[in-house]
Scaffold this motif. Structure first.
Motif, PDB file in Angstrom:
ATOM      1  N   LEU A 164     -51.224  10.641  21.873  1.00  0.00           N
ATOM      2  CA  LEU A 164     -50.077  11.453  21.624  1.00  0.00           C
ATOM      3  C   LEU A 164     -48.963  10.626  20.625  1.00  0.00           C
ATOM      4  CD1 LEU A 164     -49.759  14.146  24.251  1.00  0.00           C
ATOM      5  CD2 LEU A 164     -50.767  14.579  22.177  1.00  0.00           C
ATOM      6  N   SER A 165     -48.972   9.450  20.538  1.00  0.00           N
ATOM      7  CA  SER A 165     -48.170   8.453  19.942  1.00  0.00           C
ATOM      8  C   SER A 165     -47.862   8.751  18.530  1.00  0.00           C
ATOM      9  CB  SER A 165     -48.434   7.201  20.189  1.00  0.00           C
ATOM     10  OG  SER A 165     -48.875   6.840  21.497  1.00  0.00           O
ATOM     11  N   HIS A 166     -46.722   8.167  18.238  1.00  0.00           N
ATOM     12  CA  HIS A 166     -46.277   8.473  16.668  1.00  0.00           C
ATOM     13  C   HIS A 166     -45.711   6.908  16.265  1.00  0.00           C
ATOM     14  CE1 HIS A 166     -44.294  10.080  13.076  1.00  0.00           C
ATOM     15  NE2 HIS A 166     -43.100   9.164  13.390  1.00  0.00           N
ATOM     16  N   GLN A 167     -46.087   6.674  15.284  1.00  0.00           N
ATOM     17  CA  GLN A 167     -45.411   5.533  14.523  1.00  0.00           C
ATOM     18  C   GLN A 167     -44.498   5.638  13.450  1.00  0.00           C
ATOM     19  OE1 GLN A 167     -48.532   2.605  13.341  1.00  0.00           O
ATOM     20  NE2 GLN A 167     -47.117   0.864  13.747  1.00  0.00           N
ATOM     21  N   TYR A 168     -43.384   5.082  13.465  1.00  0.00           N
ATOM     22  CA  TYR A 168     -42.357   5.253  12.698  1.00  0.00           C
ATOM     23  C   TYR A 168     -42.653   4.389  11.387  1.00  0.00           C
ATOM     24  CZ  TYR A 168     -39.549   8.040  15.887  1.00  0.00           C
ATOM     25  OH  TYR A 168     -38.927   8.914  16.736  1.00  0.00           O
ATOM     26  N   ARG A 178     -36.074   6.566  11.803  1.00  0.00           N
ATOM     27  CA  ARG A 178     -36.020   7.497  12.687  1.00  0.00           C
ATOM     28  C   ARG A 178     -35.195   8.432  12.234  1.00  0.00           C
ATOM     29  NH1 ARG A 178     -34.620   3.322  17.200  1.00  0.00           N
ATOM     30  NH2 ARG A 178     -34.213   5.340  18.473  1.00  0.00           N
ATOM     31  N   SER A 179     -34.891   8.458  11.016  1.00  0.00           N
ATOM     32  CA  SER A 179     -33.767   9.578  10.658  1.00  0.00           C
ATOM     33  C   SER A 179     -34.434  11.075  10.781  1.00  0.00           C
ATOM     34  CB  SER A 179     -33.301   9.352   8.953  1.00  0.00           C
ATOM     35  OG  SER A 179     -34.347   9.236   8.208  1.00  0.00           O
ATOM     36  N   GLY A 201     -36.159  18.930  17.991  1.00  0.00           N
ATOM     37  CA  GLY A 201     -36.213  17.890  17.122  1.00  0.00           C
ATOM     38  C   GLY A 201     -35.848  16.702  18.322  1.00  0.00           C
ATOM     39  N   TYR A 202     -36.118  15.478  18.115  1.00  0.00           N
ATOM     40  CA  TYR A 202     -36.086  14.378  18.901  1.00  0.00           C
ATOM     41  C   TYR A 202     -36.431  13.118  18.511  1.00  0.00           C
ATOM     42  CZ  TYR A 202     -41.087  14.788  20.075  1.00  0.00           C
ATOM     43  OH  TYR A 202     -42.480  14.771  19.865  1.00  0.00           O
ATOM     44  N   ASP A 203     -35.581  12.063  19.026  1.00  0.00           N
ATOM     45  CA  ASP A 203     -36.220  10.730  18.770  1.00  0.00           C
ATOM     46  C   ASP A 203     -37.126  10.304  19.706  1.00  0.00           C
ATOM     47  OD1 ASP A 203     -35.439   8.059  17.363  1.00  0.00           O
ATOM     48  OD2 ASP A 203     -35.512   7.582  19.307  1.00  0.00           O
ATOM     49  N   GLY A 204     -38.354   9.886  19.255  1.00  0.00           N
ATOM     50  CA  GLY A 204     -39.412   9.400  20.119  1.00  0.00           C
ATOM     51  C   GLY A 204     -38.940   8.307  20.912  1.00  0.00           C
TER      52      GLY A 204
END
Length: 299
Positions: A164-168, A178-179, A201-204
């Motif tokens: 489920l990870s996200h890569q910026y 990360r805007s 909405g959120y910051d990972g």
């Protein structure tokens, strides 16, 4: 190397009885394995691509290949099964072996007895180091929980499961951009940050920090601070009110169950209070070699 590893698993459609199974999920299972040439103990995760998109599997593997840290599980090879053996629908991910069980087991096995702070401190240091390594590479895990942390036989922490990870991506200035808030509601409710569950909405990275706080709280107390960080849980409303009044979140939660925090050091109470700040802007964050703004024995 993959061919040599995969060669030993040509009959996994029907694994021999002596093959140890480490775990099983909705998409596949993880078995004990070994490198054919060196006999090195390994683990192999076998995923059914009819249940999980191949693109998503390869994306997780790509992230893992970018990570190289003692506290993050290491991927050694991956690929699809051979059509000649009827395994073309299976995807093999070979990883280092961490056969000491889940960190969650360390909590459950103690029953009503809380984990000693010194023990929790050791686990937390490894967990923080692993998550810091991920964040330094732009990767927000988004499903941090005690069940997704394995231990080696020597007790070394290994963060696993990056599905489920996200890569910026990096911006023009070289920093990770990360805007744009993430909007996927993912992770386990007991560990998920309030902003994740709100759908706004959120910051990972900040969401990972909340999950770290829940994990540390569970290690030290044997229970979760909340079932979920939403108004559906009566305790969340009381927690939010307590934080607005400047009260210690740790003391507040313990108080609901008529328990004292006297056995906890002031440092760990302050750390928990910061990790579990409902406002992400007030939450401490993982930075090189320490937790900011807090420092001390856990950093």
């Amino acid at each position: 190397m993959l061919e040599g590893l995969r060669e030993g698993f040509t009959t996994l459609m029907s694994p021999p009885p002596e093959t140890k199974k480490f775990g099983e999920g909705g998409y596949g299972a993880t078995f004990a394995a070994h490198a054919v040439a060196t006999k090195q103990p390994l683990a192999v995760k076998i995923i059914d691509t009819r249940r999980m998109r191949l693109e998503a599997i390869r994306r997780e593997c790509h992230m893992l290949e970018q990570l190289d840290h003692p506290n993050v599980i290491k991927v050694l090879g991956h690929g699809t099964g051979r059509a000649s053996t009827g395994q073309q629908h299976l995807y093999f991910i070979f990883m280092e072996c961490a056969s000491g069980g889940e960190l969650f087991d360390q909590v459950i096995d103690r029953g009503a007895n809380a984990m000693p702070e010194e023990v929790a401190r050791g686990f937390m240091r490894g967990l923080l180091a692993g998550v810091q390594h991920c964040h330094e590479r732009g990767i927000a895990h988004r499903d941090l929980k005690l069940e997704n942390v394995l231990l080696t036989r020597e007790g070394t922490v290994k963060v696993i499961d990056f599905g489920l990870s996200h890569q910026y991506q990096r911006g023009a200035d070289g920093a990770f951009d990360r805007s744009a808030p993430l909007t996927d509601m993912c992770g386990s409710k007991s560990y998920a940050a309030p902003e994740v569950l709100s759908g706004r909405g959120y910051d990972g990275f900040a969401a990972d920090v909340w999950s770290l706080g829940v994990s540390l709280f569970a290690m030290l107390s044997g229970f979760f601070p909340l079932d979920e960080a939403t108004s559906k849980d009566w305790r969340y409303t009381k927690m939010a009110e307590g934080q607005r009044r400047g009260k210690s979140t740790t003391a507040l939660v313990y108080g609901w169950y008529k328990r004292s925090t006297a056995h906890l050091s002031g440092e760990v109470v302050a750390l928990l209070d910061s990790l579990l700040a409902i406002d992400p802007a007030k939450r401490c964050h993982v930075a090189p070699r320490r937790l900011v703004p807090l420092s001390g024995p856990y950093s």
